[in-house]
Design an enzyme around this catalytic site. Structure first.
Site, short mmCIF file in Angstrom:
data_model
loop_
_atom_site.label_atom_id
_atom_site.label_comp_id
_atom_site.label_asym_id
_atom_site.label_seq_id
_atom_site.Cartn_x
_atom_site.Cartn_y
_atom_site.Cartn_z
NE ARG A 164 47.39 -49.38 39.68
CZ ARG A 164 48.05 -50.43 39.20
NH1 ARG A 164 48.50 -51.35 40.03
NH2 ARG A 164 48.28 -50.55 37.91
CE1 TYR A 165 44.22 -44.14 37.28
CE2 TYR A 165 44.95 -46.41 36.96
CZ TYR A 165 45.22 -45.06 36.97
OH TYR A 165 46.49 -44.61 36.69
NE ARG A 176 40.46 -46.14 34.29
CZ ARG A 176 41.05 -44.94 34.29
NH1 ARG A 176 42.25 -44.80 33.78
NH2 ARG A 176 40.43 -43.88 34.74
CB CYS A 221 55.67 -62.60 28.61
SG CYS A 221 54.87 -61.59 29.88
CB CYS A 241 60.73 -56.56 28.74
SG CYS A 241 59.61 -56.74 27.33
CB CYS A 301 59.24 -56.81 32.95
SG CYS A 301 57.55 -57.25 33.42
NE ARG A 332 51.42 -56.55 36.75
CZ ARG A 332 50.68 -55.95 35.81
NH1 ARG A 332 50.90 -56.25 34.55
NH2 ARG A 332 49.75 -55.09 36.15
CG ASP A 379 56.49 -48.67 36.15
OD1 ASP A 379 56.10 -47.60 36.62
OD2 ASP A 379 55.88 -49.31 35.27
CG ASP A 389 51.52 -46.85 37.11
OD1 ASP A 389 50.81 -46.43 38.03
OD2 ASP A 389 51.18 -47.76 36.34
CE LYS A 414 49.37 -46.49 33.22
NZ LYS A 414 48.58 -47.37 34.12
#
Length: 360
Positions: free
Chosen positions: A103-104, A107, A116, A120, A123, A125, A285, A322, A329
């Site tokens: 996206r950037y 990076r 994971c 969470c 989350c 995702r 998010d 985000d 961000k």
């Protein structure tokens, strides 16, 4: 804010295995038996995992325990609001090859797996992570690493997923060595819950793998409450520090977990005590089924405003949202200065008075 040790005295004894279904949560006393059928249905959509380390932190005497709130599933997760999106950070449109998000300009993310240690409940995702793993094949990983090597504008590679510290030390070493060999990369960053949710995985071997790279390497530890820095987590972080790994912290502003000046102060001080520099505080998010965690932006700004001047600048993270569609961000403040004609009007964080300073 109560001292974390007081909570731990009333916590359950940890189990010896990760709990991965509703029956296990019921047997451990973490949810009532009448909740099992609903959570069985929920588990068909969203993965469940509560590690022994996390189980040990949950205070069964507290119905609003902030640790349990982060990890114990709730049937409310099956309610999706119109404002919620299945890909709130827009990973998919910015995926040039499998496992990469770009996206950037300078990076890109590398997602070598989608497993994971814990899942969470907030989350972003949550619809793609789970015990299936999403592990890149050798060919897919090679293609992703080749893409990094062939994209000279990149300066930073960010390992995420899933949790990159769920990889074996051997596979993680292979990835880090490949990235370290790319001349135009200066920085390697890893984002992980492992040090606080599965600290036993931070072995001397893993710490040595992270210390091996001659690039600037940062490990960003995700934690949302001071009590996540328990004895085992502190020992894991100490092992990483002694290996020379630079530690950052990221958190999500969450209703019922850290949505007060006192809770954030305790969290950021707990991070700094372990030489973890608070880096990001994320606005939630809007992933499906996460509305119960959202703190309005204006409330988040007010909470942070209350901290300015009372908390060392070392503890101050960037509060960010985000944005969708790959817009990046956006910093959310709070602001203490505004332009007024030829002057800046600045509010003093300690005395709350306003001061004027000429622009030139």
């Amino acid at each position: 804010m109560p001292d974390g040790s007081a909570h731990l005295k009333t916590s359950r004894l940890p189990g010896s295995r990760t709990l991965r279904d509703a029956a296990g949560l019921v047997a451990a006393g973490l949810v009532p038996p009448e909740a099992q059928s609903g959570l069985d249905a929920l588990s068909k959509t969203y993965a469940i995992a509560v590690t022994p380390a996390v189980q040990a932190l949950i205070d069964l005497a507290d119905p609003s325990d902030p640790i349990a709130r982060q990890y114990i599933p709730d049937i409310a997760e099956l309610t999706t609001l119109p404002s919620e999106r299945s890909d709130p950070t827009s990973d998919a449109p910015f995926t040039p090859v499998k496992g990469v998000v770009h996206r950037y300009p300078d990076r890109a993310l590398l997602k070598p797996l989608l497993t994971c240690p814990v899942y969470c409940r907030f989350c972003f995702r949550r619809e793609v992570v789970g015990p299936g793993g999403g592990l890149l094949s050798e060919a897919e990983l090679d293609a992703a690493l080749d893409w990094f090597a062939a994209t000279p504008q990149l300066r930073e590679a960010i390992l995420t997923g899933g949790d990159p510290l769920m990889l074996s030390p051997r596979r993680l070493q292979h990835i880090l060595r490949r990235l370290s060999s790319i001349p135009h990369l200066d920085i390697i960053r890893l984002h992980s819950r492992v040090p606080v949710s599965a600290p036993e995985r931070i072995t001397p071997e893993l710490a040595e793998v992270l210390a091996e790279s001659d690039k600037a390497l940062f490990l960003c530890v995700h934690a949302n409450h001071e009590r996540e820095f328990a004895d085992d987590a502190r020992a894991a972080l100490k092992r990483l520090r002694r290996a020379g790994v630079a530690l950052l912290g990221q958190s999500v502003l969450l209703r019922g977990v850290n949505d007060s000046p006192e809770a954030l102060t305790a969290l950021f001080r707990a991070m700094l005590a372990q030489q973890v520099k608070p880096y990001y505080l994320h606005q939630l998010d809007r992933a499906p089924g996460t509305a119960r965690f959202e703190v309005p932006i204006e409330e988040g700004r007010a909470i942070l405003r209350a901290l300015r001047g009372k908390l060392t600048g070392l503890a101050w993270p960037a509060y960010v949202l985000d944005l969708p569609d790959g817009a990046g961000k956006a910093p959310l403040g709070p602001d203490f200065a505004k332009a007024d004609g030829d002057d800046w009007v600045v509010e003093g964080p300690l005395d709350k008075k306003t001061y004027r300073q000429e622009k030139t």
